[in-house]
Structure formats: structure tokens, C-alpha cells
Design a protein around this motif. Structure first.
Motif: not given
Length: 332
Positions: A303, A310, A312-314, A316-321
Motif C-alpha cells: 500500500y 501523491n 503529501y496527501i497519502f 498525511k492519510l496513512f499517518r492519520y490512520i
């Protein structure tokens, strides 16, 4: 008496733990067959004085080399040049060996003629031991070529004992003044090795959870560029040797080793406290794709591949998850 096994011990300010390391080796009933090369990497404490007591007591087995600080890679480079045993093993000064396991290894080495020996080992965190099965369903006690090894096999420096003839063939120097260079040592050895045997005796005792270790989050945040450097270096070396390697299975393992480091890099960016350096990762990916696109395509990023779309976006997303799942686990 000729030495059967050379053990390289890297020390730096190891006064508190070096006795445990050396005692575990000199207590071997085969100490006369072992060459212990203690490479002191510019210690500021009394590590050298402690080691010197072992040199005096075991003058034919324990040897102290004093040098300016150059990092772990520099200690291995020196010991690889100095070693005289039939086989070669590395041990860090804050780790140690299982003496009985070492004795069994010596007994096996006396009968073997194989390029790489792989043993299971134990990780020690806060005095609790965890058994690490490095075998990955390979057959024990049989000499195997790369084609016969489980394709999911992962090699670790803690598990490996390598024939000195293979070590002497290595024309590449391990990087100095950098972290995570154990991956280079494993990679270089695999380039030249033709066969491997897996033994189920535990030898290495790997201490984790210590302040200042290279795998701590603080050090990862500081030294992640060292891992980038090593990934790029190994990809470059792989391109140099690829055409000379006839064994397709070996090529798979060499690429896989780099692939694992690359995945580790993404994982580190997910766990670092700051992601301000996401552009550094993006620029690194762009450069690797430009220089080694054919080899990058052979890698499995799981994954993490979305990060490459991307950063920056992913990230941040993976860190949030990841953080959200940690909160849920704490509440549970």
C-alpha cells in the motif's frame, strides 16, 4: 593454531556492556579456534582498558584495534581486512552470543564448507527474550543454493556467519560515518555467495530498546537520509553486477533486499514526528525512477505505492490512520 572463526566486535563507549559481550565468547570451550577482533571506534570512556584485560588473558585469541571514530561501517571494513579465520561473524559491543550456541556453531563450522551459515537468534528488550525464526521454512542442515531457498527469505546480519573467502572477494567498502550499513554487508556477501545452510541453534543475542540505537524514532528522524544513500548505492552496485550474475534466484534476493530497505523508508516517514521532509522523499523517488526505473518496477511496495502517487496527501492519510488505530488499541 589456525583460527576457524573470526568475530568482529564493534565498540564505542561500551564500558558498561563489553564484559558481557566478551565473556560470552571467551567462555567457549573452543576459544583457541576463535579470533576476536575488537575494533574500538574512538571510545571516550574506559572501554579500551577493559578490553585490554582480555587481551592480556587471551593473547592468542583477543585483539584490540584502536581507531578514530568512523562509524560501524569502518569497524567492519577494518576487521574484514584483518580476519584470518575460515569464517567471519560480526557482533556489536552492546550485544553478546549464546555460548552454548557458539560452541555448536564452531563444531558445525569444523565440518562444513559453505559460503553462508544462517542461525536463528534472540532479541532482548528489557531483559525479555524473543525468539526470532530467520529460517522461513527452509530446510535445516542441508546446503542449499539460492534456487532452493524460500522466495520470502529475509537475511539479517545478526543471523549470518560468512566464509572468509567470500568476504575477501568483496570489492566494495561499507559506508563509513553512516547508519544502517549492516544492509550493505549482507548485500555484498550475497553477491558472491553460492550456497547457504540454515542451522537451528541460537547464537546471537540482539539487545534492543537502548537509548541511541539506530532504529529509535529520534535517530530515524535524524538519519533517514543515510538510508536513502544506501538504497541508491545498492541499486547502483546491483546495476554493475547484474549482467555477471547467472543465477536468477540470486537476483531476486538482491532486489528484494533493496526493496525491503525502500519499504522501511516509507514506514519511517509514516512514524516520524514531523513530515516536513515529505518533499525530500518525493525528490528521492523521482530520482530513483529516473535512474533505475526498470528495477523499481520489479519491487513490491504494497500500500506504500499510493505514497508514490501523491507523497503529501497519502503520507498525511496513512499517518492519520496509524495514529487513529493506536488510539483505539490504547482504549481497548
Amino acid at each position: 593454531m589456525e583460527k576457524l572463526l573470526s568475530i568482529s566486535i564493534a565498540t564505542y563507549n561500551s564500558a558498561i556492556v563489553i564484559n558481557e559481550c566478551l565473556d560470552s565468547i571467551v567462555k567457549s570451550k573452543y576459544i583457541e579456534l576463535i579470533e576476536v577482533l575488537v575494533i574500538d571506534d574512538g571510545s571516550k570512556d574506559n572501554t579500551r582498558d577493559i578490553v585490554q584485560t582480555y587481551v592480556k588473558k587471551y593473547p592468542k585469541s583477543v585483539f584490540l584495534v584502536k581507531k578514530d571514530n568512523g562509524g560501524y561501517g569502518s569497524t567492519v571494513n577494518i576487521s574484514m581486512q584483518m580476519a584470518t579465520g575460515k569464517y567471519f561473524k560480526t557482533v556489536e559491543g552492546d550485544d553478546w552470543v549464546n555460548t552454548k550456541g557458539l560452541d555448536k556453531l564452531i563444531e558445525r563450522l569444523n565440518k562444513l564448507d559453505v559460503d553462508i551459515i544462517v542461525n536463528n537468534y534472540e532479541e532482548i528488550v528489557n531483559d525479555k527474550k524473543k525468539y526470532v525464526d530467520i529460517n522461513n521454512r527452509n530446510q535445516y542442515n542441508k546446503i542449499l543454493n539460492f534456487n532452493e531457498i524460500n522466495k520470502k527469505q529475509v537475511f539479517r546480519i545478526q543471523s549470518m556467519t560468512i566464509k572468509l573467502d567470500i568476504i575477501k572477494l568483496i570489492k566494495y567498502k561499507i559506508s563509513e560515518h553512516r547508519f544502517y550499513v549492516d544492509s550493505e554487508y549482507v548485500f555484498f556477501s550475497m553477491i558472491y555467495a553460492k550456497n547457504i545452510i540454515f542451522l537451528n541453534d541460537i547464537v546471537y543475542q540482539y539487545r534492543l530498546g537502548q537509548d541511541g540505537q539506530s532504529v529509535s524514532i529520534d535517530n530515524i528522524s535524524i538519519h533517514f537520509k543515510d538510508l536513502m544513500y544506501i538504497i541508491e548505492k545498492l541499486l547502483g552496485i546491483y546495476c554493475e553486477v547484474e549482467d555477471n550474475i547467472q543465477d536468477k534466484s540470486k537476483k531476486i534476493y538482491l532486489i528484494k533486499n533493496i526493496n525491503i530497505l525502500y519499504r522501511d523508508l516509507y514506514h519511517w516517514f509514516m512514524i516520524m514526528k514531523k513530515i516536513d521532509n515529505y518533499k525530500v522523499l518525493k525528490d528521492f523517488d523521482i530520482r530513483m525512477n529516473r535512474l533505475y526505473s526498470n528495477h523499481i518496477k520489479k519491487m513490491n511496495f504494497g500500500y506504500y505505492r499510493f505514497i508514490r502517487i501523491n507523497h503529501y496527501i497519502f503520507l498525511k492519510l496513512f499517518r492519520y490512520i496509524r495514529n487513529f488505530r493506536k488510539i483505539l488499541s490504547i482504549k481497548g
